[in-house]
Design a protein around this motif. Structure first.
Motif, PDB file in Angstrom:
ATOM      1  N   MET A   1       0.863  -1.161   0.000  1.00  0.00           N
ATOM      2  CA  MET A   1       0.000   0.000   0.000  1.00  0.00           C
ATOM      3  C   MET A   1       0.909   1.223   0.000  1.00  0.00           C
ATOM      4  O   MET A   1       1.634   1.460   0.956  1.00  0.00           O
ATOM      5  CB  MET A   1      -0.896  -0.006   1.241  1.00  0.00           C
ATOM      6  N   THR A   2       0.851   1.993  -1.104  1.00  0.00           N
ATOM      7  CA  THR A   2       1.813   3.074  -1.291  1.00  0.00           C
ATOM      8  C   THR A   2       1.165   4.437  -1.062  1.00  0.00           C
ATOM      9  O   THR A   2       0.039   4.664  -1.497  1.00  0.00           O
ATOM     10  CB  THR A   2       2.382   2.999  -2.722  1.00  0.00           C
ATOM     11  N   PHE A   3       1.906   5.331  -0.419  1.00  0.00           N
ATOM     12  CA  PHE A   3       1.412   6.679  -0.128  1.00  0.00           C
ATOM     13  C   PHE A   3       2.042   7.686  -1.099  1.00  0.00           C
ATOM     14  O   PHE A   3       3.125   7.443  -1.620  1.00  0.00           O
ATOM     15  CB  PHE A   3       1.746   7.067   1.317  1.00  0.00           C
ATOM     16  N   PRO A   4       1.370   8.827  -1.281  1.00  0.00           N
ATOM     17  CA  PRO A   4       1.902   9.835  -2.211  1.00  0.00           C
ATOM     18  C   PRO A   4       3.260  10.372  -1.753  1.00  0.00           C
ATOM     19  O   PRO A   4       3.527  10.438  -0.550  1.00  0.00           O
ATOM     20  CB  PRO A   4       0.858  10.967  -2.153  1.00  0.00           C
ATOM     21  N   PRO A   5       4.092  10.797  -2.715  1.00  0.00           N
ATOM     22  CA  PRO A   5       5.455  11.230  -2.373  1.00  0.00           C
ATOM     23  C   PRO A   5       5.498  12.485  -1.503  1.00  0.00           C
ATOM     24  O   PRO A   5       6.500  12.749  -0.848  1.00  0.00           O
ATOM     25  CB  PRO A   5       6.111  11.493  -3.736  1.00  0.00           C
ATOM     26  N   ASP A   6       4.417  13.281  -1.507  1.00  0.00           N
ATOM     27  CA  ASP A   6       4.438  14.496  -0.673  1.00  0.00           C
ATOM     28  C   ASP A   6       3.692  14.288   0.653  1.00  0.00           C
ATOM     29  O   ASP A   6       3.373  15.242   1.358  1.00  0.00           O
ATOM     30  CB  ASP A   6       3.829  15.689  -1.431  1.00  0.00           C
ATOM     31  N   PHE A   7       3.432  13.043   1.003  1.00  0.00           N
ATOM     32  CA  PHE A   7       2.715  12.776   2.251  1.00  0.00           C
ATOM     33  C   PHE A   7       3.590  13.163   3.448  1.00  0.00           C
ATOM     34  O   PHE A   7       4.796  12.937   3.444  1.00  0.00           O
ATOM     35  CB  PHE A   7       2.351  11.287   2.332  1.00  0.00           C
ATOM     36  N   LEU A   8       2.954  13.744   4.467  1.00  0.00           N
ATOM     37  CA  LEU A   8       3.710  14.107   5.672  1.00  0.00           C
ATOM     38  C   LEU A   8       3.573  13.008   6.720  1.00  0.00           C
ATOM     39  O   LEU A   8       2.458  12.648   7.125  1.00  0.00           O
ATOM     40  CB  LEU A   8       3.216  15.438   6.241  1.00  0.00           C
ATOM     41  N   SER A 404       7.070  -0.441  17.893  1.00  0.00           N
ATOM     42  CA  SER A 404       6.288   0.431  16.995  1.00  0.00           C
ATOM     43  C   SER A 404       7.117   1.559  16.405  1.00  0.00           C
ATOM     44  O   SER A 404       6.840   2.017  15.294  1.00  0.00           O
ATOM     45  CB  SER A 404       5.144   1.091  17.767  1.00  0.00           C
ATOM     46  N   ALA A 405       8.101   2.033  17.161  1.00  0.00           N
ATOM     47  CA  ALA A 405       8.943   3.117  16.646  1.00  0.00           C
ATOM     48  C   ALA A 405       9.740   2.601  15.436  1.00  0.00           C
ATOM     49  O   ALA A 405       9.897   3.301  14.436  1.00  0.00           O
ATOM     50  CB  ALA A 405       9.884   3.612  17.731  1.00  0.00           C
ATOM     51  N   HIS A 406      10.212   1.361  15.563  1.00  0.00           N
ATOM     52  CA  HIS A 406      10.947   0.769  14.430  1.00  0.00           C
ATOM     53  C   HIS A 406      10.012   0.558  13.238  1.00  0.00           C
ATOM     54  O   HIS A 406      10.386   0.790  12.092  1.00  0.00           O
ATOM     55  CB  HIS A 406      11.575  -0.568  14.848  1.00  0.00           C
ATOM     56  N   LEU A 407       8.798   0.125  13.544  1.00  0.00           N
ATOM     57  CA  LEU A 407       7.816  -0.079  12.463  1.00  0.00           C
ATOM     58  C   LEU A 407       7.509   1.243  11.766  1.00  0.00           C
ATOM     59  O   LEU A 407       7.509   1.327  10.530  1.00  0.00           O
ATOM     60  CB  LEU A 407       6.526  -0.696  13.042  1.00  0.00           C
ATOM     61  N   TYR A 408       7.261   2.301  12.570  1.00  0.00           N
ATOM     62  CA  TYR A 408       6.913   3.600  11.971  1.00  0.00           C
ATOM     63  C   TYR A 408       8.093   4.102  11.121  1.00  0.00           C
ATOM     64  O   TYR A 408       7.891   4.708  10.073  1.00  0.00           O
ATOM     65  CB  TYR A 408       6.552   4.594  13.069  1.00  0.00           C
ATOM     66  N   ARG A 409       9.308   3.814  11.575  1.00  0.00           N
ATOM     67  CA  ARG A 409      10.494   4.202  10.808  1.00  0.00           C
ATOM     68  C   ARG A 409      10.486   3.528   9.430  1.00  0.00           C
ATOM     69  O   ARG A 409      10.770   4.153   8.412  1.00  0.00           O
ATOM     70  CB  ARG A 409      11.748   3.804  11.587  1.00  0.00           C
ATOM     71  N   GLU A 410      10.134   2.267   9.415  1.00  0.00           N
ATOM     72  CA  GLU A 410      10.095   1.552   8.132  1.00  0.00           C
ATOM     73  C   GLU A 410       9.004   2.113   7.224  1.00  0.00           C
ATOM     74  O   GLU A 410       9.186   2.260   6.017  1.00  0.00           O
ATOM     75  CB  GLU A 410       9.847   0.046   8.354  1.00  0.00           C
ATOM     76  N   ILE A 411       7.864   2.423   7.837  1.00  0.00           N
ATOM     77  CA  ILE A 411       6.737   2.940   7.045  1.00  0.00           C
ATOM     78  C   ILE A 411       7.084   4.318   6.478  1.00  0.00           C
ATOM     79  O   ILE A 411       6.970   4.574   5.282  1.00  0.00           O
ATOM     80  CB  ILE A 411       5.457   3.022   7.917  1.00  0.00           C
ATOM     81  N   ALA A 412       7.523   5.218   7.386  1.00  0.00           N
ATOM     82  CA  ALA A 412       7.791   6.598   6.966  1.00  0.00           C
ATOM     83  C   ALA A 412       8.957   6.638   5.972  1.00  0.00           C
ATOM     84  O   ALA A 412       8.979   7.460   5.056  1.00  0.00           O
ATOM     85  CB  ALA A 412       8.104   7.459   8.179  1.00  0.00           C
ATOM     86  N   GLY A 413       9.908   5.730   6.150  1.00  0.00           N
ATOM     87  CA  GLY A 413      11.080   5.723   5.272  1.00  0.00           C
ATOM     88  C   GLY A 413      10.768   5.185   3.887  1.00  0.00           C
ATOM     89  O   GLY A 413      11.466   5.502   2.924  1.00  0.00           O
ATOM     90  N   SER A 414       9.701   4.390   3.784  1.00  0.00           N
ATOM     91  CA  SER A 414       9.429   3.766   2.484  1.00  0.00           C
ATOM     92  C   SER A 414       8.114   4.236   1.869  1.00  0.00           C
ATOM     93  O   SER A 414       7.795   3.891   0.739  1.00  0.00           O
ATOM     94  CB  SER A 414       9.359   2.241   2.656  1.00  0.00           C
ATOM     95  N   TYR A 415       7.321   5.021   2.603  1.00  0.00           N
ATOM     96  CA  TYR A 415       5.997   5.475   2.146  1.00  0.00           C
ATOM     97  C   TYR A 415       5.103   4.300   1.783  1.00  0.00           C
ATOM     98  O   TYR A 415       4.281   4.386   0.873  1.00  0.00           O
ATOM     99  CB  TYR A 415       6.119   6.429   0.944  1.00  0.00           C
ATOM    100  N   THR A 416       5.300   3.181   2.478  1.00  0.00           N
ATOM    101  CA  THR A 416       4.445   2.029   2.183  1.00  0.00           C
ATOM    102  C   THR A 416       4.077   1.270   3.457  1.00  0.00           C
ATOM    103  O   THR A 416       4.744   1.384   4.488  1.00  0.00           O
ATOM    104  CB  THR A 416       5.157   0.984   1.280  1.00  0.00           C
ATOM    105  N   LEU A 417       3.025   0.479   3.327  1.00  0.00           N
ATOM    106  CA  LEU A 417       2.706  -0.555   4.308  1.00  0.00           C
ATOM    107  C   LEU A 417       2.848  -1.863   3.543  1.00  0.00           C
ATOM    108  O   LEU A 417       2.271  -2.004   2.464  1.00  0.00           O
ATOM    109  CB  LEU A 417       1.250  -0.439   4.772  1.00  0.00           C
TER     110      LEU A 417
END
Ligand code: BGC
Length: 440
Positions: A1-8, A404-417
């Motif tokens: 699941m990919t998020f837009p490149p300008d997502f905050l 969860s902090a590690h998980l959020y890092r992976e999500i925010a770093g890749s813009y995906t789930l």
């Protein structure tokens, strides 16, 4: 699941909850007067020591590969006495905001997050119309001194929630006058404050984005409830979730009995901020404590009976807000108290899936700020509820990354789930989010 490149991808905090030693604030006075008011009897104290070293936690936010942070300014630091502005405090805020920019974290700044200067309380705060002039003056100072560093603004955090806790239920430092009359008067004056602040910011920075962070929860009749319970849930839903933003939209506030128009209020928002946490069940007449604490079958409930984990409620809320106002949306807060991080990885994945879902329907969901970056002082519940992606020991100030902090890092770093992330952090979510897939 990919998020837009300008997502905050952000996290959120508030000044009183993280800075420590806000001795000019009404919260500080409240805590000092009777330590028994704070659950667990551990007071705010140094909080997360941000006044001395916010930079250390902003380093963590950057390491987590987020690109935004929501924080608030403490009015009682900036203006400790009426018309007396503290230039050292303003300089400190400049340094903190600059530290955000230096780390690639776009700041979203809240002007009022649940705490007041003591002098304002003596003047009647939101029960006095004059508060709008004071708020305008404070905002003008912030705009002049810090505005160049602030692209996004929240004038008031959760105005309705704050008004209820301070002027009705008395769970927060309460005003001299409380009750229904005081409640609606406070809401009216907050609307005046908001409108004044909105125009003050826009005069100097027309391109800045300004809104409010609204606590929007799902209210439903208790399972098996009757028609009266359902009617009540609708009344509460309108008053709690819609009435504030409707007023910013139309210029008219509709309370319980009547409605009132406010000058220069219509259209004073560039986005809608949603703080989403949970679903509440209601019955009529309301039980003590107002909401029903009997959860539905199989409900997952976070620490201290804070609330049910109900991710689909976030989708319902975004959908409702988009249909009603057609404006860009930021999830300005979303999180749960979960010291052991048992539920948070699944919570994160499932709530972000709802955001992704809304984006896939082309709803303009522009960013997500998780509450919170680090454990912090949780108001009347003190340190008994831990919302941080990163754990804080308030006595030693030691930080520990939760999974969860590690998980959020992976999500925010890749813009995906991804199903791979889910398999590693919350295997029970694999089959839910990717039907047919097995974890691993
Ligand atoms: C508030 C925060 C609070 C969080 C968790 C929100 O309503 O804005 O200050 O810590 O909820 O309860």
């Amino acid at each position: 699941m990919t998020f837009p490149p300008d997502f905050l991808w952000g996290t959120a905090t508030s000044s009183y909850q993280v800075e420590g030693q806000n001795s000019n604030s009404d919260w500080y006075a409240w805590e000092m007067a009777d330590p028994g008011r704070i659950k667990g009897a551990l007071n705010c104290g140094l909080a997360c020591n941000w006044w001395a070293n916010a930079e250390a936690d902003l380093d963590i936010a950057a390491e987590m590969r987020t690109n935004a942070h929501r924080l608030s300014l403490e009015w009682s630091r900036i203006e400790p006495e009426p018309s007396v502005f503290d230039s050292a405090a303003i300089e400190r805020y400049r340094a903190i905001l600059q530290a955000c920019h230096d780390r690639g974290l776009e700041p979203m700044v809240t002007l009022h997050h649940f705490s007041n200067p003591r002098w304002l309380v003596e003047k009647g705060d939101f029960n006095s119309e004059i508060v709008a002039d004071y708020f305008q003056r404070y905002t003008a100072k912030v705009v002049a001194e810090l505005g160049d560093l602030i692209p996004k603004w929240i004038t008031i955090n959760e105005p309705i929630t704050y008004a209820v806790l301070r002027y009705l239920s008395r769970e927060f430092p309460y005003a001299e006058r409380t009750g229904m009359g005081a409640l609606f008067e406070a809401i009216h004056n907050m609307l005046r404050c908001h409108a004044a602040a909105y125009h003050t910011i826009k005069e100097s920075y027309p391109a800045a984005l300004v809104g409010t962070a609204n606590n929007m929860q799902v209210f439903e009749a208790r399972p098996g409830g009757n028609a009266l319970d359902r009617w009540w849930a609708r009344v509460v839903d309108r008053l709690y979730n819609d009435s504030w933003q409707d007023a910013l939209h139309t210029g008219r506030y509709r309370g319980l009995l009547g409605s009132r128009r406010f000058a220069h209020l219509a259209g004073t928002y560039d986005f809608v901020g949603i703080n989403y946490y949970t679903r509440f069940y209601l019955r009529f007449p309301p039980p003590p404590g107002f909401v029903d604490r009997e959860w539905g079958e199989g409900a997952i409930v976070s620490d201290g009976d804070y609330g049910e984990v109900y991710p689909y409620g976030l989708y319902r809320t975004m959908n409702h807000v988009w249909q009603r106002y057609g404006a860009p949306i930021y999830i300005t807060e979303n999180g749960l108290p979960d010291a052991a991080d048992r539920m948070r990885p699944a919570f994160l994945l499932d709530h972000l899936r709802q955001v992704w879902h809304a984006i896939s329907f082309c709803y303009p969901i522009m960013g997500y700020y998780h509450w919170s970056l680090v454990d912090n002082f949780e108001w009347d519940r003190g340190w008994t509820q831990r919302f941080g992606l990163v754990a804080v020991d308030p006595e030693t100030q030691v930080r520990t990354w939760r999974p969860s902090a590690h998980l959020y890092r992976e999500i925010a770093g890749s813009y995906t789930l991804t199903d791979d992330m889910a398999a590693r952090y919350a295997p029970e979510m694999v089959g839910v989010m990717w039907p047919g897939k097995e974890p691993g």
